[in-house]
Design a protein around this motif. Sequence first.
Motif, PDB file in Angstrom:
ATOM      1  N   GLN A  30      -4.343   7.277  -3.378  1.00 32.19           N
ATOM      2  CA  GLN A  30      -4.944   6.468  -2.317  1.00 32.19           C
ATOM      3  C   GLN A  30      -3.838   5.708  -1.598  1.00 32.19           C
ATOM      4  N   VAL A  31      -3.922   5.668  -0.251  1.00 30.32           N
ATOM      5  CA  VAL A  31      -2.922   4.999   0.560  1.00 30.32           C
ATOM      6  C   VAL A  31      -3.105   3.480   0.450  1.00 30.32           C
ATOM      7  N   VAL A  32      -2.003   2.757   0.156  1.00 27.77           N
ATOM      8  CA  VAL A  32      -2.002   1.299   0.138  1.00 27.77           C
ATOM      9  C   VAL A  32      -0.697   0.826   0.749  1.00 27.77           C
ATOM     10  N   ASN A  33      -0.706  -0.381   1.277  1.00 28.39           N
ATOM     11  CA  ASN A  33       0.488  -1.032   1.826  1.00 28.39           C
ATOM     12  C   ASN A  33       1.154  -0.188   2.916  1.00 28.39           C
ATOM     13  N   LEU A  34       0.343   0.362   3.829  1.00 31.93           N
ATOM     14  CA  LEU A  34       0.882   1.179   4.916  1.00 31.93           C
ATOM     15  C   LEU A  34       1.643   0.305   5.898  1.00 31.93           C
ATOM     16  N   SER A  35       2.842   0.753   6.259  1.00 31.17           N
ATOM     17  CA  SER A  35       3.679   0.012   7.200  1.00 31.17           C
ATOM     18  C   SER A  35       4.155   0.953   8.286  1.00 31.17           C
ATOM     19  N   ARG A  36       4.088   0.485   9.570  1.00 34.43           N
ATOM     20  CA  ARG A  36       4.498   1.290  10.722  1.00 34.43           C
ATOM     21  C   ARG A  36       5.584   0.538  11.500  1.00 34.43           C
ATOM     22  N   PRO A  37       6.859   0.593  11.116  1.00 36.05           N
ATOM     23  CA  PRO A  37       7.925  -0.089  11.862  1.00 36.05           C
ATOM     24  C   PRO A  37       8.177   0.594  13.200  1.00 36.05           C
ATOM     25  N   GLY A  38       9.015  -0.033  14.004  1.00 34.62           N
ATOM     26  CA  GLY A  38       9.308   0.494  15.329  1.00 34.62           C
ATOM     27  C   GLY A  38      10.055   1.812  15.309  1.00 34.62           C
ATOM     28  N   SER A  39      10.709   2.167  14.229  1.00 38.12           N
ATOM     29  CA  SER A  39      11.438   3.443  14.135  1.00 38.12           C
ATOM     30  C   SER A  39      10.522   4.657  14.166  1.00 38.12           C
ATOM     31  N   GLY A  40       9.234   4.466  13.907  1.00 38.66           N
ATOM     32  CA  GLY A  40       8.304   5.589  13.839  1.00 38.66           C
ATOM     33  C   GLY A  40       8.127   6.153  12.452  1.00 38.66           C
ATOM     34  N   HIS A  41       8.959   5.728  11.486  1.00 34.92           N
ATOM     35  CA  HIS A  41       8.771   6.171  10.114  1.00 34.92           C
ATOM     36  C   HIS A  41       7.567   5.457   9.517  1.00 34.92           C
ATOM     37  N   LEU A  42       6.929   6.082   8.543  1.00 34.85           N
ATOM     38  CA  LEU A  42       5.792   5.463   7.846  1.00 34.85           C
ATOM     39  C   LEU A  42       6.187   5.200   6.401  1.00 34.85           C
ATOM     40  N   TYR A  43       5.859   3.966   5.945  1.00 34.98           N
ATOM     41  CA  TYR A  43       6.113   3.582   4.569  1.00 34.98           C
ATOM     42  C   TYR A  43       4.780   3.167   3.951  1.00 34.98           C
ATOM     43  N   PHE A  44       4.459   3.729   2.801  1.00 35.53           N
ATOM     44  CA  PHE A  44       3.235   3.357   2.099  1.00 35.53           C
ATOM     45  C   PHE A  44       3.387   3.711   0.638  1.00 35.53           C
ATOM     46  N   SER A  45       2.372   3.379  -0.131  1.00 35.70           N
ATOM     47  CA  SER A  45       2.351   3.706  -1.555  1.00 35.70           C
ATOM     48  C   SER A  45       1.124   4.528  -1.858  1.00 35.70           C
ATOM     49  N   LEU A  46       1.289   5.446  -2.803  1.00 39.55           N
ATOM     50  CA  LEU A  46       0.147   6.184  -3.347  1.00 39.55           C
ATOM     51  C   LEU A  46      -0.215   5.552  -4.674  1.00 39.55           C
ATOM     52  N   ARG A  47      -1.517   5.274  -4.834  1.00 37.75           N
ATOM     53  CA  ARG A  47      -1.936   4.556  -6.030  1.00 37.75           C
ATOM     54  C   ARG A  47      -3.132   5.249  -6.649  1.00 37.75           C
ATOM     55  N   ASP A  48      -3.137   5.271  -7.971  1.00 34.44           N
ATOM     56  CA  ASP A  48      -4.343   5.655  -8.686  1.00 34.44           C
ATOM     57  C   ASP A  48      -4.696   4.509  -9.625  1.00 34.44           C
ATOM     58  N   ALA A  49      -5.510   4.770 -10.627  1.00 30.99           N
ATOM     59  CA  ALA A  49      -5.998   3.691 -11.480  1.00 30.99           C
ATOM     60  C   ALA A  49      -4.913   3.090 -12.350  1.00 30.99           C
ATOM     61  N   GLU A  50      -3.798   3.800 -12.551  1.00 28.99           N
ATOM     62  CA  GLU A  50      -2.826   3.321 -13.529  1.00 28.99           C
ATOM     63  C   GLU A  50      -1.421   3.111 -12.966  1.00 28.99           C
ATOM     64  N   ALA A  51      -1.084   3.699 -11.799  1.00 32.21           N
ATOM     65  CA  ALA A  51       0.297   3.599 -11.330  1.00 32.21           C
ATOM     66  C   ALA A  51       0.343   3.637  -9.815  1.00 32.21           C
ATOM     67  N   SER A  52       1.561   3.351  -9.293  1.00 34.97           N
ATOM     68  CA  SER A  52       1.791   3.340  -7.853  1.00 34.97           C
ATOM     69  C   SER A  52       3.124   4.026  -7.580  1.00 34.97           C
ATOM     70  N   LEU A  53       3.217   4.758  -6.458  1.00 31.41           N
ATOM     71  CA  LEU A  53       4.419   5.510  -6.091  1.00 31.41           C
ATOM     72  C   LEU A  53       4.762   5.210  -4.644  1.00 31.41           C
ATOM     73  N   ALA A  54       6.020   4.794  -4.391  1.00 29.05           N
ATOM     74  CA  ALA A  54       6.464   4.535  -3.019  1.00 29.05           C
ATOM     75  C   ALA A  54       6.678   5.847  -2.283  1.00 29.05           C
ATOM     76  N   VAL A  55       6.245   5.884  -1.012  1.00 27.23           N
ATOM     77  CA  VAL A  55       6.336   7.090  -0.189  1.00 27.23           C
ATOM     78  C   VAL A  55       6.941   6.722   1.152  1.00 27.23           C
ATOM     79  N   VAL A  56       7.860   7.539   1.660  1.00 24.89           N
ATOM     80  CA  VAL A  56       8.376   7.403   3.012  1.00 24.89           C
ATOM     81  C   VAL A  56       8.122   8.723   3.740  1.00 24.89           C
ATOM     82  N   TRP A  57       7.521   8.579   4.931  1.00 19.79           N
ATOM     83  CA  TRP A  57       7.222   9.772   5.772  1.00 19.79           C
ATOM     84  C   TRP A  57       8.011   9.606   7.052  1.00 19.79           C
TER      85      TRP A  57
END
Length: 478
Positions: A30-57
């Motif tokens: 599940q997408v959490v903490n979505l961030s859209r800076p001016g560079s156009g890159h997307l930063y968010f985390s994938l989360r389930d019931a037990e853990a979270s993973l940082a993602v950069v797109w």
Amino acid sequence: MPHVFEVSELTRSVKDVVESEFPFVWVRGQVVNLSRPGSGHLYFSLRDAEASLAVVWFRGAQGGKALAGGGRYDPLTGEVFEQSLAKSLADGMEIMVAGRLTVYAPRGVYQLVAELVQEVGEGRLWQEFEALKKELAAKGYFAQERKRALPRHPLRVAVVTAPAGAAVRDFIRIGRERGHGAAVRIYPTLVQGDAAPVGIVRAMLRAVSEDWAEVLVLIRGGGSLEDLWAFNTPEVAGAIFASPLPVVTGVGHEVDVTIADMVADVRAATPSHAAQLLWPERAQLTQRLDDLEMAARRGMARLVAMRERELVALARGLAWLSPRQRLARLDESFAGAAARLRRAGNGWLGNIAARLDAVAAKMAGQYGPHSLEARDEALSRRAERLGNALRFFLAGREKRLELAAAELAGLDPMGPLARGYSLTTLSRTGKFLRRAGDARPGDNLDIMVYAGRVKARITDVAPAPTDTDDDGRDGEKA
């Protein structure tokens, strides 16, 4: 003392391990903490019931690649779309992310660098696609050795598709401009939706049962992975695999690859490309026809020249060996002998006359006029006897000439022909046929009879018992 790592050294080591062990992964969350800076890159985390993973797109991976006709497609799945999921991505969305794991050294954290982001529904379809591909590959559905070549210039083509779609119109339009004419039968069916797989299989079975077509074509226009899903089903794959006709598929755009494409004997990039694979351009056919015509003309010219040389050689040989030329040479020899004989006879008679004149003169001088009459009478008698002897001599010579002429007539090649014999020439070798073993069934014969020639062909050869000729060679018994 144990090795003491520098922070950067340890971070690089961890990064090397992570990137080598997880070069490409699929992660769902599940997408959490979505961030859209001016560079156009997307930063968010994938989360389930037990853990979270940082993602950069990163921005460069969000839009896919551009299509020549407009729109974009994903290079991993071949999916065609109008806009990227990046614009509609929001917190709380359930997504699947494909990418590579790496370590972000400045923060000392590991993160997922996204290459592909899909909503959970499409991710499920992709997983089903991969599972079915592995299953069918294990069964040999994709084996190259089972794929058949397309017939050249097929005249009867069965097309399974939606009858009102742009795909069939493009296929027919291209087909009319290529090849040298063909009949196309449309077997209508749904090509999208839950009922499409059954409809496609039924249309294919109907085309096969009619036993009319030379090749079966399966076409559909482009769409998303879900739109093309009917061509990723085991039912359609099984029908293509079992088809007794060669199958050509032209499903979607050039980047779309379905299970049906993998099973088919030939995969076309688009419906229009399918028509191009079936029929060559008419300009190419015209050029090929011109090439064949020029090659035929050159071959005919070479053949005629070769036959003319052979004919000249045979004519020269025939002129030397022909009975007419042989008779002419014999006539010339006979005329020469006759002329020599006449010259010899005239010379001999001249010598006799000269001797007689000398003797008469001598006798007249020795004996005078009184004995001349007696001598004349004796001379007359001798002359008469000499004339008789000459006539007898000439009669003998004439008899010998008659015998020689008779023998010469017996050697005339036309004589045996007049009695029913013939001269047979084997066309393959140009030589006279003397033995049955020299001929083969199918050879052509030129038979010369007394009045004319006869052409014949050998249908059978009955070998004669062999004997040994006077010169030691095997020959036929007469």
